[in-house]
Design an enzyme around this catalytic site. Structure first.
Site, PDB file in Angstrom:
ATOM      1  N   GLN A  57      20.727  15.538 -62.949  1.00 53.80           N
ATOM      2  CA  GLN A  57      19.725  16.525 -62.551  1.00 53.80           C
ATOM      3  C   GLN A  57      19.077  16.149 -61.233  1.00 53.80           C
ATOM      4  OE1 GLN A  57      17.443  18.266 -65.844  1.00 53.80           O
ATOM      5  NE2 GLN A  57      17.228  16.141 -66.484  1.00 53.80           N
ATOM      6  N   SER A  62      13.306  16.591 -59.587  1.00 52.10           N
ATOM      7  CA  SER A  62      12.092  15.996 -59.020  1.00 52.10           C
ATOM      8  C   SER A  62      12.246  15.697 -57.544  1.00 52.10           C
ATOM      9  CB  SER A  62      11.766  14.692 -59.743  1.00 52.10           C
ATOM     10  OG  SER A  62      11.632  14.940 -61.113  1.00 52.10           O
ATOM     11  N   GLU A  96      16.018  19.506 -71.793  1.00 47.90           N
ATOM     12  CA  GLU A  96      15.586  18.147 -71.492  1.00 47.90           C
ATOM     13  C   GLU A  96      14.555  17.656 -72.508  1.00 47.90           C
ATOM     14  OE1 GLU A  96      13.436  17.479 -67.746  1.00 47.90           O
ATOM     15  OE2 GLU A  96      14.457  15.552 -67.634  1.00 47.90           O
ATOM     16  N   SER A 132       6.464  14.755 -68.079  1.00 44.94           N
ATOM     17  CA  SER A 132       5.460  13.859 -68.661  1.00 44.94           C
ATOM     18  C   SER A 132       4.903  14.439 -69.961  1.00 44.94           C
ATOM     19  CB  SER A 132       4.324  13.632 -67.672  1.00 44.94           C
ATOM     20  OG  SER A 132       3.502  14.777 -67.644  1.00 44.94           O
ATOM     21  N   GLU A 142       1.881  14.696 -70.644  1.00 45.41           N
ATOM     22  CA  GLU A 142       0.747  15.582 -70.360  1.00 45.41           C
ATOM     23  C   GLU A 142       1.238  17.032 -70.267  1.00 45.41           C
ATOM     24  OE1 GLU A 142       1.045  12.620 -68.702  1.00 45.41           O
ATOM     25  OE2 GLU A 142      -0.659  11.692 -69.719  1.00 45.41           O
TER      26      GLU A 142
HETATM   27  C1  LIG Z   1      13.051   7.365 -66.876  1.00 46.81           C
HETATM   28  C2  LIG Z   1      12.926   8.576 -66.022  1.00 46.81           C
HETATM   29  C3  LIG Z   1      14.028   9.351 -65.777  1.00 46.81           C
HETATM   30  C4  LIG Z   1      13.946  10.476 -64.975  1.00 46.81           C
HETATM   31  N1  LIG Z   1      15.071  11.185 -64.723  1.00 46.81           N
HETATM   32  C5  LIG Z   1      15.016  12.230 -63.877  1.00 46.81           C
HETATM   33  C6  LIG Z   1      16.202  12.923 -63.485  1.00 46.81           C
HETATM   34  O1  LIG Z   1      17.289  12.579 -63.936  1.00 46.81           O
HETATM   35  N2  LIG Z   1      16.132  13.929 -62.631  1.00 46.81           N
HETATM   36  C7  LIG Z   1      14.937  14.348 -62.117  1.00 46.81           C
HETATM   37  O2  LIG Z   1      14.924  15.301 -61.362  1.00 46.81           O
HETATM   38  N3  LIG Z   1      13.767  13.727 -62.458  1.00 46.81           N
HETATM   39  C8  LIG Z   1      13.801  12.672 -63.315  1.00 46.81           C
HETATM   40  N4  LIG Z   1      12.645  11.998 -63.643  1.00 46.81           N
HETATM   41  C9  LIG Z   1      11.410  12.441 -63.062  1.00 46.81           C
HETATM   42  C10 LIG Z   1      10.409  13.004 -64.075  1.00 46.81           C
HETATM   43  O3  LIG Z   1      10.806  14.278 -64.487  1.00 46.81           O
HETATM   44  C11 LIG Z   1       9.050  12.985 -63.406  1.00 46.81           C
HETATM   45  O4  LIG Z   1       8.694  11.633 -63.219  1.00 46.81           O
HETATM   46  C12 LIG Z   1       7.984  13.685 -64.186  1.00 46.81           C
HETATM   47  O5  LIG Z   1       8.237  15.066 -64.276  1.00 46.81           O
HETATM   48  C13 LIG Z   1       6.614  13.445 -63.583  1.00 46.81           C
HETATM   49  O6  LIG Z   1       6.594  13.793 -62.225  1.00 46.81           O
HETATM   50  P1  LIG Z   1       6.063  12.778 -61.136  1.00 46.81           P
HETATM   51  O7  LIG Z   1       6.709  11.478 -61.388  1.00 46.81           O
HETATM   52  O8  LIG Z   1       6.254  13.412 -59.830  1.00 46.81           O
HETATM   53  O9  LIG Z   1       4.520  12.652 -61.466  1.00 46.81           O
HETATM   54  P2  LIG Z   1       3.379  13.683 -60.987  1.00 46.81           P
HETATM   55  O10 LIG Z   1       3.821  15.071 -61.189  1.00 46.81           O
HETATM   56  O11 LIG Z   1       2.921  13.278 -59.643  1.00 46.81           O
HETATM   57  O12 LIG Z   1       2.261  13.350 -62.042  1.00 46.81           O
HETATM   58  C14 LIG Z   1       1.455  12.184 -61.973  1.00 46.81           C
HETATM   59  C15 LIG Z   1       0.586  12.141 -63.222  1.00 46.81           C
HETATM   60  O13 LIG Z   1      -0.254  13.274 -63.275  1.00 46.81           O
HETATM   61  C16 LIG Z   1      -0.088  13.965 -64.489  1.00 46.81           C
HETATM   62  N5  LIG Z   1      -0.184  15.401 -64.275  1.00 46.81           N
HETATM   63  C17 LIG Z   1       0.456  16.131 -63.347  1.00 46.81           C
HETATM   64  N6  LIG Z   1       0.151  17.427 -63.476  1.00 46.81           N
HETATM   65  C18 LIG Z   1      -0.705  17.524 -64.517  1.00 46.81           C
HETATM   66  C19 LIG Z   1      -1.379  18.601 -65.158  1.00 46.81           C
HETATM   67  N7  LIG Z   1      -1.204  19.872 -64.795  1.00 46.81           N
HETATM   68  N8  LIG Z   1      -2.177  18.313 -66.187  1.00 46.81           N
HETATM   69  C20 LIG Z   1      -2.370  17.025 -66.583  1.00 46.81           C
HETATM   70  N9  LIG Z   1      -1.750  15.979 -66.038  1.00 46.81           N
HETATM   71  C21 LIG Z   1      -0.922  16.231 -65.016  1.00 46.81           C
HETATM   72  C22 LIG Z   1       1.310  13.601 -64.952  1.00 46.81           C
HETATM   73  O14 LIG Z   1       1.471  13.771 -66.317  1.00 46.81           O
HETATM   74  C23 LIG Z   1       1.402  12.161 -64.501  1.00 46.81           C
HETATM   75  O15 LIG Z   1       0.788  11.349 -65.465  1.00 46.81           O
HETATM   76  C24 LIG Z   1      12.714  10.863 -64.420  1.00 46.81           C
HETATM   77  C25 LIG Z   1      11.578  10.081 -64.671  1.00 46.81           C
HETATM   78  C26 LIG Z   1      11.677   8.940 -65.446  1.00 46.81           C
HETATM   79  C27 LIG Z   1      10.448   8.125 -65.674  1.00 46.81           C
END
Ligand SMILES: Cc1cc2nc3c(=O)[nH]c(=O)nc-3n(C[C@H](O)[C@H](O)[C@H](O)COP(=O)(O)OP(=O)(O)OC[C@H]3O[C@@H](n4cnc5c(N)ncnc54)[C@H](O)[C@@H]3O)c2cc1C
Lengths: 412, 384
Positions: A128, A131, A246, A377, A379
């Site tokens: 995928q 992100s 997912e 996440s 959240e």
């Molecule tokens: C092990 C692992 C595998 C992954 N694999 C993939 C993959 O294969 N392909 C891919 O595309 N992505 C992948 N990801 C990415 C994953 O989908 C994102 O890390 C996740 O969606 C969170 O986005 P971010 O890291 O940008 O955090 P952010 O969006 O920046 O969020 C930071 C924090 O703020 C909180 N937050 C954000 N918005 C809100 C809201 N509206 N209300 C309350 N809290 C909020 C979040 O929950 C988090 O705690 C992977 C991540 C991990 C850890």
């Protein structure tokens, strides 16, 4: 049409085939340390090819796309029977449970025949590209863009946190195709070859030392019109379906996996092994903790069964898959916490040569939060449950309905 | 139909106000006549096979009992559902292996008599296989029973006590009439306003050999009783939880703070999401445990213990969160919440605490050679 084989007949056929064809797991094998895992990927493809040759691959995928067209109950039976064998878990997620599942729902006939079938044969892995450095939770706010170029498209931008991209053949890549539209409307999903010219994949080292995470840079990457999944401008529909699969997959609810095992690329603390190795297996306090791990894992599996059946039969709406996602993260974290507690000082300082089975609890603890971040996440899962299951008011979003190119953005 | 009737009957006879007792008076017990009507509605027939005069609407009496218990839990109903059905489960499980108790089964089913399981002892934790009460064989057959039981549900209303006792041949269960000479019952304080408990002293109580249920040392019958008790407990807690969770969700929509419903605050929405998830998990494990007990599968011991561990503890967390979200109103006598919290607290404490059942699960995993597969199931993880 031939009548479907009964689950019990399938189970006993699987049992004898597994014994004859698949390598047994060695529970006492030395703990693998993260590092170069290319050979694990080769191994996974090899195992998948074995499953395919034996007629046990893609159990729940339709026959016309290379699967067996059998029920979830057949898959469960196979999962139980295969618990003591080496299985291609690396291909479970995202290849089968997310990418192939999404293609099955929304891909073109040609995409299904080509990609799902190739994955089932062990010849293709899919990942995928969702992100981006600018944000994962706010997925529809992505910046990577695709512009028309004759019949095809040219993609520019960057993706990140993509699990296993280095080992994959294709990525489901969401890109912005119309920045004049509000953020959910100007998106399109593409199936992009990871080896396409202009696409650079780098590996990112994670806290536990493993390197399955990747980042990608798209520099004028050209794809054909046939790479579009779903319709142009309707990428959000595809992405939503993908996110459903997912959450279901990370919650343990996907029927498209070859069993519920842990891929060998990441260190995982096993509280039972640790209790044995530290000589604490008879300590009542430790037994209480072990019993807790067992209880939660049983509850987790019953929750998966109940919610999956509820969604399939229509008593529960699809967002209920977030219940699984949330609960599974809680169970995984609880298990890491308990492994750490039982390991005691052994999680901090270990054998001369490396962490061993006990020290691994420390490493695994460092990446405790992956369970509640990967797959969206927790959240966001909680928002989905409260808003779509309980009907509570949605969070205020100042960017709703505004053309994307006029939305305020953070500095990153 | 069966459930709808039960619900109507409960709402009419035991509305929450009757249980809350605004006057603060003591709960002396439930109406005997009421219990006879409950028995007429089939509440005591579910675990008894047709050849012994029982019966159930579906083919699975345990499942029906769980659904009924859920209804009772939804209204914190009093009654002898758990004690009488647990004793019936034992009598049915032991049927054909020891003295005949067909008549007793009949009188319990008709509601003419009430029975309860006397298994706990003062100061001792859950340890059904290590009774301190003794049953000493006497000349001419029969036993002499000495010792004390406590936490005996509905002790003052029970006509029959199924007592666990130590004999030279292992733990035995004996049916003792409450009126037997040497039996002394005294009431105990109970957290649950709708449920009374008592201590029972046995002072040289004489019973004949026909009072024995099953055979000495037969652990299966006790296991069956325990499984029944756990299913009833967990199901009734699920019923109460559902009632209170729904009430609290509605409250969050109706209660305004700073110009908006409290249901619009993410801090609370997220707690509701957790509670909703745990509630679904409570229902899932209870349903699975009831099915396993009903079908007598090999996994029944694990499933009932997992249910007890999870439902026992999560129910309390959910209910305490419901109290918190209600604010000051949540800690008043007048609000219904405490009635449910009391019931759930009592249910999590009896027939083994969650920690007792955690250790039991660890023991069961050791006993099953498949400990490794329990382990791999426990370690199941799907990394994205
Ligand atoms: C092990 C692992 C595998 C992954 N694999 C993939 C993959 O294969 N392909 C891919 O595309 N992505 C992948 N990801 C990415 C994953 O989908 C994102 O890390 C996740 O969606 C969170 O986005 P971010 O890291 O940008 O955090 P952010 O969006 O920046 O969020 C930071 C924090 O703020 C909180 N937050 C954000 N918005 C809100 C809201 N509206 N209300 C309350 N809290 C909020 C979040 O929950 C988090 O705690 C992977 C991540 C991990 C850890």
């Amino acid at each position: 049409m031939s009548p479907t084989e009964s689950v019990e007949a399938f189970r006993s056929r699987a049992r004898s085939w597994l014994a004859a064809a698949m390598p047994r797991l060695d529970h006492d094998a030395p703990q693998r340390l993260p590092g170069d895992d290319d050979e694990l990927w080769l191994r996974a493809r090899e195992l998948q090819q074995k499953l395919y040759a034996g007629g046990f691959a893609g159990i729940c995928f339709p026959k016309e796309y290379g699967g067996l067209g059998l029920s979830r109950a057949h898959q469960e039976a196979f999962t139980e029977e295969s618990a003591d064998y080496e299985m291609p878990f690396l291909l479970n997620t995202p290849t089968f449970s997310i990418c192939c599942a999404t293609l099955l729902d929304l891909g073109t006939e040609e995409q299904k025949r080509t990609h799902i079938a190739a994955a089932i044969r062990g010849e293709q892995a899919l990942v995928q590209f969702l992100s981006e450095p600018s944000g994962g939770s706010d997925l529809a706010g992505l910046l990577t863009r695709a512009e028309r170029d004759g019949d095809g498209w040219v993609i520019n931008g960057a993706k990140t946190w993509s699990t296993s991209a280095y080992a994959a053949d294709y990525g489901l890549c969401l890109a912005r195709t119309d920045p004049e539209q509000p953020k959910h409307q100007g998106l399109t999903m593409f199936l992009v070859p990871t080896k396409a010219p202009g696409l650079t994949v780098n590996r990112i080292r994670m806290v536990d030392g493993s390197t399955e995470f990747c980042e990608e840079f798209f520099d004028n990457v050209r794809v054909d019109a046939s790479a579009v999944v779903g319709r142009v401008g309707e990428g959000w529909t595809v992405a939503s379906r993908q996110l459903f699969h997912e959450r279901n997959a990370v919650g343990g609810g996907s029927p498209y996996v070859s069993g519920h095992g842990i891929p060998p690329t990441r260190p995982v603390g096993n509280p039972f092994t640790i209790a044995r190795l530290t000589g604490r297996a008879d300590d009542p306090a430790v037994r209480t903790l072990l019993g807790d791990v067992i209880a939660r894992s049983i509850v987790d599996s019953r929750l998966v069964a109940r919610v999956s059946a509820g969604i399939a039969e229509g008593h529960l709406p699809p967002p209920a898959s977030s219940l699984l996602r949330l609960f599974h993260a809680e169970c995984a974290q609880n298990r890491e916490d308990i492994a750490l507690r039982i390991a005691g000082a052994g999680a901090a300082v270990g054998e001369a040569s490396g962490p061993g089975h006990v020290g691994v609890a420390g490493l695994a603890y460092l990446s405790r939060q992956t369970a509640s971040l990967g797959g969206g996440s927790t959240e966001i899962s909680r928002n989905i449950i409260s808003e779509r299951l309980l009907g509570m008011p949605r969070e205020y979003a100042p960017d709703r309905g505004i053309p994307f190119n006029r939305i305020k953005r953070g500095t990153r | 139909m069966f459930l709808a009737t039960a619900k109507e009957f409960l709402a009419k006879e035991y509305p929450l106000d009757r249980i809350r007792r605004p006057d603060g008076g003591e709960f002396a017990g439930f109406d005997r006549a009421w219990w006879t009507s409950a028995a007429d509605l089939g509440w005591t027939a579910l675990l008894v096979p047709e050849e012994l005069g029982g019966g159930t609407i579906s083919d699975d009496g345990t499942r029906d009992l769980a659904l009924l218990a859920e209804q009772l839990g939804a209204g914190v109903a009093p009654g002898a559902l758990l004690p009488t059905n647990v004793v019936l489960a034992g009598l049915v499980a032991a049927h054909g292996t020891g003295p005949d108790h067909t008549d007793t089964i009949g009188s319990l089913m008709s509601g003419e008599s009430i029975a309860t399981w006397a298994v706990y002892e003062p100061g001792a934790p859950w340890s059904p296989h290590r009774p301190g009460v003794t049953a000493t064989p006497v000349d001419g057959g029969g036993f002499r029973i000495d010792g004390t039981k406590d936490r005996v549900e509905a002790a003052s209303q029970a006509d029959l006590l199924l007592v666990t006792a130590a004999t030279p041949d292992g733990t035995v269960q004996i049916l003792v009439p409450a009126t037997a000479e040497g039996v002394a019952v005294a009431p105990q304080w109970s957290l649950d306003l709708a449920r009374a408990f008592g201590t029972v002293r046995f002072d040289g109580v004489r019973v004949d050999a026909g009072a024995v249920v099953g055979r000495p040392g037969d652990a299966d019958v006790i296991e069956r009783q325990l499984q029944t008790a756990l299913v009833v407990q967990c199901a009734e807690v699920c019923g109460g939880l559902t009632t209170m969770f729904d009430t609290t969700v509605q409250w969050a929509f109706d209660r305004y703070s700073f110009g908006r419903p409290i249901a619009s605050y993410q801090a609370l929405k997220h707690r509701f999401a957790d509670m909703r998830t745990w509630l679904e998990a409570c229902r899932a494990i209870t349903e699975a445990a009831a099915a396993a007990v009903g079908q007598r599968t090999d996994e029944a011991p694990q499933l009932v213990s997992a249910a007890k561990v999870f439902v026992g503890e999560r129910a309390l967390r959910i209910l305490q969160d419901c109290v918190q979200i209600h604010g000051g109103i949540g800690v008043t006598w007048e609000h219904d919440l405490h009635l449910f919290l009391r019931r759930a607290t009592v249910d999590q404490s009896l027939y083994g605490t969650p920690d007792d059942h955690r250790r039991r699960l660890a023991d069961l995993a050791d006993a099953a050679e498949h400990a490794e597969s329990a382990v791999s199931a426990a370690l199941r993880e799907a990394a994205p």
